[in-house]
Write a protein that holds these residues in place. Sequence first.
Motif, short mmCIF file in Angstrom:
data_model
loop_
_atom_site.label_atom_id
_atom_site.label_comp_id
_atom_site.label_asym_id
_atom_site.label_seq_id
_atom_site.Cartn_x
_atom_site.Cartn_y
_atom_site.Cartn_z
N UNK A 44 -2.71 4.48 3.71
CA UNK A 44 -3.24 5.20 3.35
C UNK A 44 -2.01 5.88 2.09
N UNK A 45 -1.59 4.94 2.08
CA UNK A 45 0.15 5.31 0.80
C UNK A 45 0.13 4.17 -0.29
N UNK A 46 -1.10 5.53 -1.18
CA UNK A 46 -1.49 4.94 -2.33
C UNK A 46 -0.56 3.90 -3.46
N UNK A 66 -8.05 -2.54 3.04
CA UNK A 66 -8.81 -1.72 2.23
C UNK A 66 -8.62 -1.27 1.07
N UNK A 67 -7.71 -0.41 1.89
CA UNK A 67 -7.11 1.57 0.66
C UNK A 67 -6.00 0.67 0.05
N UNK A 68 -5.00 -0.18 0.32
CA UNK A 68 -3.83 -0.56 -0.75
C UNK A 68 -4.24 -2.05 -1.73
N UNK A 69 -4.88 -0.66 -2.70
CA UNK A 69 -5.89 -1.20 -3.88
C UNK A 69 -4.04 -1.56 -4.91
N UNK A 86 -10.84 -9.18 6.18
CA UNK A 86 -11.89 -9.37 4.99
C UNK A 86 -11.59 -9.18 3.38
N UNK A 87 -10.94 -8.15 3.38
CA UNK A 87 -10.52 -7.46 1.89
C UNK A 87 -9.25 -7.91 1.21
N UNK A 88 -8.22 -9.06 2.31
CA UNK A 88 -7.45 -9.04 1.60
C UNK A 88 -7.36 -10.32 1.01
#
Length: 88
Positions: A44-46, A66-69, A86-88
Amino acid sequence: NLHTLFLSHNQLHNIAVDLSLLSQVEYLRVDHNQLRDLPDCIGDIPFLLELWCQDNLLHQLPSNFENLTALTDLRADNNKLTALPLEI
């Protein structure tokens, strides 16, 4: 506003603070500790650009990774990871 938080080499066993409250942090280093897991609130750290969590006892990375865009630098070597999101 805090942009850099370095907690390296402290023998930390857990992170008991809600890191999502540090919404402006771009550089987080928790390497060379005794962490077994990272709190899900890290996701949650955008604006997080860099996460160093190497040399701990991590078995997995947070499920909401996956939130760490904005993340461009992840160092998670020398842990006990058996899989990556998987999102990495």
